[in-house]
Design a protein around this motif. Structure first.
Motif, PDB file in Angstrom:
ATOM      1  N   LYS A  10       0.834  -1.201   0.000  1.00 21.55           N
ATOM      2  CA  LYS A  10       0.000   0.000   0.000  1.00 21.55           C
ATOM      3  C   LYS A  10       0.868   1.250   0.000  1.00 21.55           C
ATOM      4  N   CYS A  11       0.344   2.300  -0.628  1.00 18.54           N
ATOM      5  CA  CYS A  11       0.917   3.638  -0.522  1.00 18.54           C
ATOM      6  C   CYS A  11       0.072   4.432   0.474  1.00 18.54           C
ATOM      7  N   GLU A  12       0.594   5.558   0.933  1.00 18.41           N
ATOM      8  CA  GLU A  12      -0.157   6.371   1.877  1.00 18.41           C
ATOM      9  C   GLU A  12       0.052   7.854   1.621  1.00 18.41           C
ATOM     10  N   ILE A  13      -0.933   8.624   2.064  1.00 15.74           N
ATOM     11  CA  ILE A  13      -0.831  10.075   2.180  1.00 15.74           C
ATOM     12  C   ILE A  13      -1.225  10.414   3.613  1.00 15.74           C
ATOM     13  N   VAL A  14      -0.403  11.203   4.282  1.00 13.71           N
ATOM     14  CA  VAL A  14      -0.693  11.633   5.648  1.00 13.71           C
ATOM     15  C   VAL A  14      -0.693  13.156   5.679  1.00 13.71           C
ATOM     16  N   ILE A  15      -1.764  13.747   6.191  1.00 16.13           N
ATOM     17  CA  ILE A  15      -1.826  15.190   6.354  1.00 16.13           C
ATOM     18  C   ILE A  15      -1.952  15.516   7.840  1.00 16.13           C
ATOM     19  N   VAL A  16      -1.318  16.599   8.249  1.00 17.88           N
ATOM     20  CA  VAL A  16      -1.269  16.990   9.652  1.00 17.88           C
ATOM     21  C   VAL A  16      -1.605  18.474   9.777  1.00 17.88           C
ATOM     22  N   GLU A  17      -2.376  18.812  10.806  1.00 18.33           N
ATOM     23  CA  GLU A  17      -2.657  20.206  11.128  1.00 18.33           C
ATOM     24  C   GLU A  17      -2.325  20.440  12.603  1.00 18.33           C
ATOM     25  N   SER A  18      -1.464  21.432  12.880  1.00 12.94           N
ATOM     26  CA  SER A  18      -1.150  21.852  14.244  1.00 12.94           C
ATOM     27  C   SER A  18      -1.584  23.303  14.400  1.00 12.94           C
ATOM     28  N   GLU A  70      -2.380  31.035  12.937  1.00 13.92           N
ATOM     29  CA  GLU A  70      -2.783  30.247  11.775  1.00 13.92           C
ATOM     30  C   GLU A  70      -2.272  28.813  11.911  1.00 13.92           C
ATOM     31  N   SER A  71      -3.029  27.885  11.373  1.00 15.01           N
ATOM     32  CA  SER A  71      -2.642  26.478  11.421  1.00 15.01           C
ATOM     33  C   SER A  71      -1.374  26.228  10.610  1.00 15.01           C
ATOM     34  N   THR A  99      -4.265  22.409  19.367  1.00 11.94           N
ATOM     35  CA  THR A  99      -4.994  21.289  18.774  1.00 11.94           C
ATOM     36  C   THR A  99      -4.128  20.643  17.699  1.00 11.94           C
ATOM     37  N   TYR A 100      -4.325  19.337  17.516  1.00  8.76           N
ATOM     38  CA  TYR A 100      -3.530  18.574  16.549  1.00  8.76           C
ATOM     39  C   TYR A 100      -4.437  17.560  15.878  1.00  8.76           C
ATOM     40  N   ARG A 101      -4.345  17.490  14.543  1.00  9.28           N
ATOM     41  CA  ARG A 101      -5.112  16.495  13.789  1.00  9.28           C
ATOM     42  C   ARG A 101      -4.205  15.828  12.770  1.00  9.28           C
TER      43      ARG A 101
END
Length: 206
Positions: free
Chosen positions: A47-55, A61-62, A89-91
């Motif tokens: 499998k390949c993956e894409i990971v996105i992160v918001e801090s 601003e995020s 916050t972290y997602r």
């Protein structure tokens, strides 16, 4: 017999190599898109993956990160990881696909709609940026959305290109330490302390 085993070993290696998936590999520590080279993931990775992160800190601003590459074992149990504490916050969202270069091109992954509605769960709260020695609770925080457990973290993490020691207590949407994600790109540089405990609702455990 030995010759037969040698041939069989060669065939197994050939088949495993032939089944290896090819994925785009790149990272951007300050943005939501990246491009890179296609790499052979090697045997055992399908499998390949894409990971996105918001801090996000307070009213600032995020800061967004994106990582693409071969899926890292162990596969994450939560494709939409969230945590929050006082002023932070972290997602993190993870997306998998299973064909060659399926993660290539413009980012097709986005965060699920944010749910900031309080869910009735309360956790101890503190936030000590710059310190990995821990922090004592300074009141409580009202958890929101799917975050129904409490988290205590001390260690070092990466924000953009910079590494910062930090300690905090707050809310998280996993139920045990074993579900803590495998963060990409050395997002978490060091863990000195990690505890996941039950949240409370009006004095009772959830």
């Amino acid at each position: 017999m030995r010759a037969f085993l040698t041939i069989l070993s060669f065939l197994c290696t050939f088949v495993a190599t032939g089944n290896a998936i090819v994925c785009e590999d790149c990272l951007n520590r300050n943005g939501r898109n990246c491009t890179g080279q296609s790499i052979d993931c090697g045997p055992g990775v399908n499998k390949c993956e894409i990971v996105i992160v918001e801090s996000k800190f307070g009213n600032l601003e995020s800061v967004y990160n994106i990582f693409k590459g071969c899926a890292r074992p162990p596969m994450v149990l939560y494709d939409d990881y969230q945590e929050m504490t006082q002023n932070f916050t972290y997602r993190m969202r993870t997306w998998f696909c299973d064909s060659d270069n399926c993660n290539k091109g413009d980012n097709r992954v986005d965060f699920l709609p944010r749910n900031d509605c309080p869910n009735g769960v309360v956790c101890p709260a503190c936030f000590a940026p710059g310190s990995s020695k821990g922090c004592e609770p300074k009141g409580t925080i009202q958890c929101a959305g799917s975050m129904k457990a409490c988290m205590y973290f001390a260690g070092a993490g990466r924000l953009g290109e910079e590494v910062h020691d930090t300690s905090y207590r707050g809310c998280v949407n996993i139920r045990s330490r074993s579900q803590f994600p495998n963060f990409p790109g050395e997002t978490i540089v060091r863990i000195d302390r990690l505890e996941i405990t039950k949240g409370s609702r009006q004095g009772a455990e959830v």
